[in-house]
Design an enzyme around this catalytic site. Sequence first.
Site, PDB file in Angstrom:
ATOM      1  N   ARG A   1       0.851  -1.198   0.000  1.00 20.45           N
ATOM      2  CA  ARG A   1       0.000   0.000   0.000  1.00 20.45           C
ATOM      3  C   ARG A   1       0.889   1.252   0.000  1.00 20.45           C
ATOM      4  NH1 ARG A   1      -0.004  -2.290   4.869  1.00 20.45           N
ATOM      5  NH2 ARG A   1       0.701  -1.043   6.635  1.00 20.45           N
TER       6      ARG A   1
ATOM      7  N   CYS B   1       4.811  20.258  38.876  1.00 20.71           N
ATOM      8  CA  CYS B   1       5.833  19.345  38.360  1.00 20.71           C
ATOM      9  C   CYS B   1       6.958  19.151  39.374  1.00 20.71           C
ATOM     10  CB  CYS B   1       6.391  19.915  37.057  1.00 20.71           C
ATOM     11  SG  CYS B   1       7.840  19.049  36.469  1.00 20.71           S
TER      12      CYS B   1
ATOM     13  N   CYS C   1      10.420  20.778  37.903  1.00 20.03           N
ATOM     14  CA  CYS C   1      10.604  22.210  37.634  1.00 20.03           C
ATOM     15  C   CYS C   1      11.441  22.865  38.744  1.00 20.03           C
ATOM     16  CB  CYS C   1       9.247  22.914  37.517  1.00 20.03           C
ATOM     17  SG  CYS C   1       8.506  22.786  35.869  1.00 20.03           S
TER      18      CYS C   1
ATOM     19  N   ASN D   1      17.773   9.505  42.296  1.00 14.58           N
ATOM     20  CA  ASN D   1      16.369   9.134  42.143  1.00 14.58           C
ATOM     21  C   ASN D   1      15.776   8.818  43.514  1.00 14.58           C
ATOM     22  OD1 ASN D   1      13.886   7.741  41.497  1.00 14.58           O
ATOM     23  ND2 ASN D   1      14.722   7.428  39.436  1.00 14.58           N
TER      24      ASN D   1
ATOM     25  N   HIS E   1       9.728  23.525  31.420  1.00 13.74           N
ATOM     26  CA  HIS E   1       8.828  22.384  31.477  1.00 13.74           C
ATOM     27  C   HIS E   1       8.306  21.998  30.089  1.00 13.74           C
ATOM     28  CE1 HIS E   1       5.967  19.752  33.592  1.00 13.74           C
ATOM     29  NE2 HIS E   1       5.056  20.158  32.738  1.00 13.74           N
TER      30      HIS E   1
ATOM     31  N   ASN F   1      13.454   8.028  28.436  1.00 11.92           N
ATOM     32  CA  ASN F   1      12.207   7.403  28.050  1.00 11.92           C
ATOM     33  C   ASN F   1      11.256   8.553  27.809  1.00 11.92           C
ATOM     34  OD1 ASN F   1      10.609   5.184  27.570  1.00 11.92           O
ATOM     35  ND2 ASN F   1       9.807   5.163  29.648  1.00 11.92           N
TER      36      ASN F   1
ATOM     37  N   GLY G   1       5.173   5.379  28.561  1.00  4.95           N
ATOM     38  CA  GLY G   1       5.016   5.186  30.000  1.00  4.95           C
ATOM     39  C   GLY G   1       5.811   6.184  30.832  1.00  4.95           C
ATOM     40  N   CYS G   2       6.289   7.232  30.177  1.00  5.31           N
ATOM     41  CA  CYS G   2       7.025   8.249  30.920  1.00  5.31           C
ATOM     42  C   CYS G   2       6.036   9.040  31.777  1.00  5.31           C
ATOM     43  CB  CYS G   2       7.753   9.178  29.951  1.00  5.31           C
ATOM     44  SG  CYS G   2       8.642  10.478  30.777  1.00  5.31           S
ATOM     45  N   SER G   3       6.408   9.243  33.039  1.00  9.19           N
ATOM     46  CA  SER G   3       5.448   9.779  33.999  1.00  9.19           C
ATOM     47  C   SER G   3       5.342  11.303  33.993  1.00  9.19           C
ATOM     48  CB  SER G   3       5.818   9.298  35.401  1.00  9.19           C
ATOM     49  OG  SER G   3       7.102   9.786  35.759  1.00  9.19           O
TER      50      SER G   3
ATOM     51  N   HIS H   1       8.163  16.919  31.663  1.00  8.61           N
ATOM     52  CA  HIS H   1       9.337  17.791  31.827  1.00  8.61           C
ATOM     53  C   HIS H   1      10.551  17.077  31.204  1.00  8.61           C
ATOM     54  CE1 HIS H   1      11.274  21.165  34.127  1.00  8.61           C
ATOM     55  NE2 HIS H   1      12.296  20.496  33.625  1.00  8.61           N
TER      56      HIS H   1
ATOM     57  N   HIS I   1      13.561  15.213  30.632  1.00  4.42           N
ATOM     58  CA  HIS I   1      14.502  14.580  31.565  1.00  4.42           C
ATOM     59  C   HIS I   1      14.888  13.189  31.101  1.00  4.42           C
ATOM     60  CE1 HIS I   1      10.750  12.633  32.789  1.00  4.42           C
ATOM     61  NE2 HIS I   1      11.485  11.694  33.367  1.00  4.42           N
TER      62      HIS I   1
ATOM     63  N   GLN J   1      17.370   9.546  32.603  1.00  5.86           N
ATOM     64  CA  GLN J   1      17.789   8.857  33.818  1.00  5.86           C
ATOM     65  C   GLN J   1      19.158   8.227  33.607  1.00  5.86           C
ATOM     66  OE1 GLN J   1      15.018   6.412  35.996  1.00  5.86           O
ATOM     67  NE2 GLN J   1      13.314   7.089  34.729  1.00  5.86           N
TER      68      GLN J   1
ATOM     69  N   GLU K   1      26.499  -6.971  23.352  1.00  2.00           N
ATOM     70  CA  GLU K   1      27.242  -6.077  22.458  1.00  2.00           C
ATOM     71  C   GLU K   1      28.740  -6.117  22.768  1.00  2.00           C
ATOM     72  OE1 GLU K   1      25.649  -2.134  22.362  1.00  2.00           O
ATOM     73  OE2 GLU K   1      23.723  -2.789  21.548  1.00  2.00           O
TER      74      GLU K   1
ATOM     75  N   HIS L   1      21.130   4.323  20.693  1.00  3.82           N
ATOM     76  CA  HIS L   1      19.982   3.675  20.064  1.00  3.82           C
ATOM     77  C   HIS L   1      18.746   4.533  20.305  1.00  3.82           C
ATOM     78  CE1 HIS L   1      21.973  -0.262  19.507  1.00  3.82           C
ATOM     79  NE2 HIS L   1      22.497  -0.100  20.717  1.00  3.82           N
TER      80      HIS L   1
ATOM     81  N   PHE M   1       3.106  -2.917  18.319  1.00  2.14           N
ATOM     82  CA  PHE M   1       3.178  -3.736  19.534  1.00  2.14           C
ATOM     83  C   PHE M   1       4.045  -4.948  19.244  1.00  2.14           C
ATOM     84  CE2 PHE M   1      -0.714  -1.334  20.218  1.00  2.14           C
ATOM     85  CZ  PHE M   1      -0.584  -0.977  21.552  1.00  2.14           C
TER      86      PHE M   1
HETATM   87  P1  H2U Z   1      10.150   8.620  34.094  1.00  2.00           P
HETATM   88  O1  H2U Z   1      11.350   9.008  33.298  1.00  2.00           O
HETATM   89  O2  H2U Z   1       9.707   7.217  33.808  1.00  2.00           O
HETATM   90  O3  H2U Z   1       9.041   9.610  33.977  1.00  2.00           O
HETATM   91  O4  H2U Z   1      10.585   8.630  35.629  1.00  2.00           O
HETATM   92  C1  H2U Z   1      11.008   9.758  36.337  1.00  2.00           C
HETATM   93  C2  H2U Z   1      11.807   9.299  37.536  1.00  2.00           C
HETATM   94  O5  H2U Z   1      11.727  10.294  38.526  1.00  2.00           O
HETATM   95  C3  H2U Z   1      11.282   8.010  38.159  1.00  2.00           C
HETATM   96  O6  H2U Z   1      12.306   7.050  38.089  1.00  2.00           O
HETATM   97  C4  H2U Z   1      11.730   9.694  39.791  1.00  2.00           C
HETATM   98  C5  H2U Z   1      10.970   8.409  39.599  1.00  2.00           C
HETATM   99  O7  H2U Z   1      11.437   7.416  40.487  1.00  2.00           O
HETATM  100  N1  H2U Z   1      11.124  10.611  40.769  1.00  2.00           N
HETATM  101  C6  H2U Z   1      11.918  11.145  41.784  1.00  2.00           C
HETATM  102  O8  H2U Z   1      13.084  10.802  41.896  1.00  2.00           O
HETATM  103  N2  H2U Z   1      11.371  12.065  42.652  1.00  2.00           N
HETATM  104  C7  H2U Z   1      10.078  12.479  42.623  1.00  2.00           C
HETATM  105  O9  H2U Z   1       9.680  13.309  43.414  1.00  2.00           O
HETATM  106  C8  H2U Z   1       9.128  11.880  41.642  1.00  2.00           C
HETATM  107  C9  H2U Z   1       9.730  10.939  40.632  1.00  2.00           C
HETATM  108 ZN    ZN Z   2       8.438  20.789  35.012  1.00  2.00          ZN
END
Ligand code: H2U
Ligand code: ZN
Length: 352
Positions: free
Chosen positions: A29, A50, A53, A75, A112, A152, A158-160, A163, A165, A167, A181, A303, A317
């Site tokens: 297609r 947030c 922030c 974290n 943000h 992520n 699934g990023c919470s 803002h 960021h 990890q 690898e 990657h 999926f």
């Molecule tokens: P995501 O990248 O999946 O959104 O996760 C954000 C990270 O921020 C997550 O690993 C951490 C969570 O544990 N976090 C803190 O360290 N302090 C907070 O106050 C909220 C979230």
């Molecule tokens: Zn923010």
Amino acid sequence: MENLFTSPHRRYNPLTGEWVKVSPHRTKRPWQGRTEQTALDSRPAYDPECYLCPGNTRSNGEVNPQYAHTFSFLNDFSAILPDNDHQAVEDGLFQAQPERGICKVLCFSPRHDLTIPRMNQSEVEEVVQTWKREYHEIAQNPWIQHIQIFENHGSLMGCSNPHPHGQIWAENILPDIPAKEDKKQRAYYQAQGNNLLIDYVQAEVVKGDRIVVENNDFVALVPYWAVWPYETLVLPRAQVKSLAEFDQHLISSLADLMIRLGIRYDNLFQTDFPYSMGLHQAPVNRKLDNPHEAEDHWTFHMHYYPPLLRSAAIKKFMVGYEMMAMPQRDITPETAAEILRAVSDIHYRAEG
Ligand code: H2U
Ligand code: ZN
């Protein structure tokens, strides 16, 4: 006779030793471009709710500084912790090992509402510079072996928190994917005397059909063995093992490439393109039996694994056959690269 690549085939990933099934006959297609537009996301530059922030309070009560560029912190819900003196379980089929590690969160910007493709060159350079500093600082812990820097991005992944960021998870072992690898790059280096990924990028530059964006130091391409529809691999043109070897010139080159790749991704479906992105680089503090082995076989690379398939909402999926047997794709890596090359290099949300 028709080209193999127009009929079902599988391709080998020399970096992991895994295969991917390609079924190009299913994409006869024509390309329709985006099929729907998502609402323009209008986030405020500062969100009082947030936890990332500047000046805001995190869930553990700590207050973020009024940071102006990047900001990293331990974290508050670390998946691995520095101290763990538990004994391993060695009970036949029941094996368990204690894990030690350090988890950090790294804000890319105080704003943000921004994303990497909408940040400017010097702002993204700050991000790469911070990654380099973190890699160096975390490696000072002699028990750390592997430092995984990643982002992520997007709620679809699934990023919470939107803002900008990423990890860092650093730990006392080499996890499975970098370990594969490591093995493949080492075997290639020992057999050929060259770096697998440098030979690969040089061959891809000659072929040209999988390249998406490039500059003098880096190339972003859809790898021959890509699994995700618009997966890319960012490779240096010349051998470099890790961020530790990056000078200011390489830092700005990588920032340039990340912005330009991100703009194409966002423009593809006119959306804030979701993905998981990560850096793979030489392990640290490894005690090698043979010092000549060093880590010279390792080539720094990134990657990008985006889940989107046909529009801002239609996601691929990895289910069914792929969960049970092996990954499969319809659109070929060459077609994906061609589509990414064809979109504009000016961000769709840019003024004017
Ligand atoms: P995501 O990248 O999946 O959104 O996760 C954000 C990270 O921020 C997550 O690993 C951490 C969570 O544990 N976090 C803190 O360290 N302090 C907070 O106050 C909220 C979230
Ligand atoms: Zn923010």
